[in-house]
Design an enzyme around this catalytic site. Structure first.
Site, PDB file in Angstrom:
ATOM      1  N   TYR A 109     -34.003 -11.287  -4.980  1.00 36.80           N
ATOM      2  CA  TYR A 109     -34.979 -10.842  -5.626  1.00 36.80           C
ATOM      3  C   TYR A 109     -36.640 -10.665  -5.159  1.00 36.80           C
ATOM      4  O   TYR A 109     -36.735  -9.876  -4.474  1.00 36.80           O
ATOM      5  CB  TYR A 109     -35.337 -12.226  -6.603  1.00 36.80           C
ATOM      6  CG  TYR A 109     -34.656 -12.083  -7.048  1.00 36.80           C
ATOM      7  CD1 TYR A 109     -34.354 -11.155  -8.416  1.00 36.80           C
ATOM      8  CD2 TYR A 109     -33.411 -12.961  -7.676  1.00 36.80           C
ATOM      9  CE1 TYR A 109     -33.242 -11.606  -9.877  1.00 36.80           C
ATOM     10  CE2 TYR A 109     -32.993 -13.823  -8.791  1.00 36.80           C
ATOM     11  CZ  TYR A 109     -32.027 -12.502  -9.943  1.00 36.80           C
ATOM     12  OH  TYR A 109     -31.393 -12.943 -10.327  1.00 36.80           O
TER      13      TYR A 109
ATOM     14  N   ASN B 145     -32.264  -4.791 -17.459  1.00 40.31           N
ATOM     15  CA  ASN B 145     -31.673  -3.869 -18.008  1.00 40.31           C
ATOM     16  C   ASN B 145     -30.398  -3.499 -18.877  1.00 40.31           C
ATOM     17  O   ASN B 145     -29.840  -4.592 -18.745  1.00 40.31           O
ATOM     18  CB  ASN B 145     -30.816  -4.118 -16.223  1.00 40.31           C
ATOM     19  CG  ASN B 145     -29.852  -3.045 -15.645  1.00 40.31           C
ATOM     20  OD1 ASN B 145     -29.470  -2.148 -16.721  1.00 40.31           O
ATOM     21  ND2 ASN B 145     -28.790  -3.940 -14.282  1.00 40.31           N
TER      22      ASN B 145
ATOM     23  N   CYS C 229     -27.370  -5.283 -11.077  1.00 38.12           N
ATOM     24  CA  CYS C 229     -27.786  -6.194 -10.989  1.00 38.12           C
ATOM     25  C   CYS C 229     -27.811  -7.490 -11.083  1.00 38.12           C
ATOM     26  O   CYS C 229     -27.951  -8.659 -10.497  1.00 38.12           O
ATOM     27  CB  CYS C 229     -28.946  -6.702 -12.460  1.00 38.12           C
ATOM     28  SG  CYS C 229     -28.153  -6.717 -13.857  1.00 38.12           S
ATOM     29  N   HIS C 230     -26.653  -7.838 -11.359  1.00 37.72           N
ATOM     30  CA  HIS C 230     -24.987  -9.254 -10.013  1.00 37.72           C
ATOM     31  C   HIS C 230     -25.550  -8.991  -8.881  1.00 37.72           C
ATOM     32  O   HIS C 230     -25.660 -10.146  -8.478  1.00 37.72           O
ATOM     33  CB  HIS C 230     -24.000  -8.850 -11.281  1.00 37.72           C
ATOM     34  CG  HIS C 230     -23.308  -7.668  -9.609  1.00 37.72           C
ATOM     35  ND1 HIS C 230     -23.747  -6.710 -11.381  1.00 37.72           N
ATOM     36  CD2 HIS C 230     -22.166  -7.817  -9.227  1.00 37.72           C
ATOM     37  CE1 HIS C 230     -22.061  -6.028 -10.311  1.00 37.72           C
ATOM     38  NE2 HIS C 230     -21.957  -6.464  -9.215  1.00 37.72           N
TER      39      HIS C 230
ATOM     40  N   GLU D 177     -16.767  -7.476  -4.874  1.00 34.66           N
ATOM     41  CA  GLU D 177     -16.999  -6.890  -3.872  1.00 34.66           C
ATOM     42  C   GLU D 177     -17.304  -7.455  -2.761  1.00 34.66           C
ATOM     43  O   GLU D 177     -17.385  -6.666  -1.939  1.00 34.66           O
ATOM     44  CB  GLU D 177     -18.919  -6.968  -4.491  1.00 34.66           C
ATOM     45  CG  GLU D 177     -19.371  -5.822  -6.320  1.00 34.66           C
ATOM     46  CD  GLU D 177     -20.163  -5.945  -6.463  1.00 34.66           C
ATOM     47  OE1 GLU D 177     -20.787  -5.875  -5.948  1.00 34.66           O
ATOM     48  OE2 GLU D 177     -20.357  -4.900  -7.586  1.00 34.66           O
TER      49      GLU D 177
END
Length: 134
Positions: free
Chosen positions: A42, A63, A71-72, A102
């Site tokens: 952030y 979002n 946003c994860h 990911e």
């Protein structure tokens, strides 16, 4: 969604254009540019936007399309932070799972965003999750 689960580099496209403030759209554009497997904090987004980490978190919370605007991929300096307004429970487990999914990209895959200042890839500060509890 099947394409994303097969390859986390898949970019979503859909006719839905989220509504939000000018600032939220700036944050969402930066989030959409984060390369899978290379989460940002952030604070790093806040610095790039000349804003605060809390304001970035609020934009993440607002979002409306979380896989399209991933946003994860935005985490706290120490730990996961929140996800969709939650700091614990099922939604955080989903965030962990998405980040683990990911992180499975091989090292030769592109890991830097073209829009953000290059940063070193972060080591996962989250415990590995093998499945999301229902």
């Amino acid at each position: 969604m099947e394409a994303y689960f097969a390859d986390p580099r898949h970019r979503f496209s859909c006719a839905i254009e989220p509504t939000g403030t000018v600032f939220q759209h700036r944050v969402w554009a930066m989030i959409a540019a984060i390369t899978p497997g290379c989460p940002r904090t952030y604070g790093s987004l806040a610095n790039a936007l000349d804003s605060s980490a809390r304001a970035v978190g609020n934009a993440c919370r607002a979002n409306p399309v979380p896989l399209r605007i991933p946003c994860h991929r935005v985490i706290a300096a120490r730990g996961l932070g929140g996800f969709a307004g939650d700091r614990s429970g099922r939604l955080i487990e989903i965030k962990r799972w998405l980040l683990d999914h990911e992180a499975s990209l091989s090292p030769e895959q592109p890991r830097q965003s073209e829009t953000l200042e290059p940063l070193e890839p972060l080591e996962p500060p989250w415990p590995s999750v093998t499945r999301v509890q229902q």
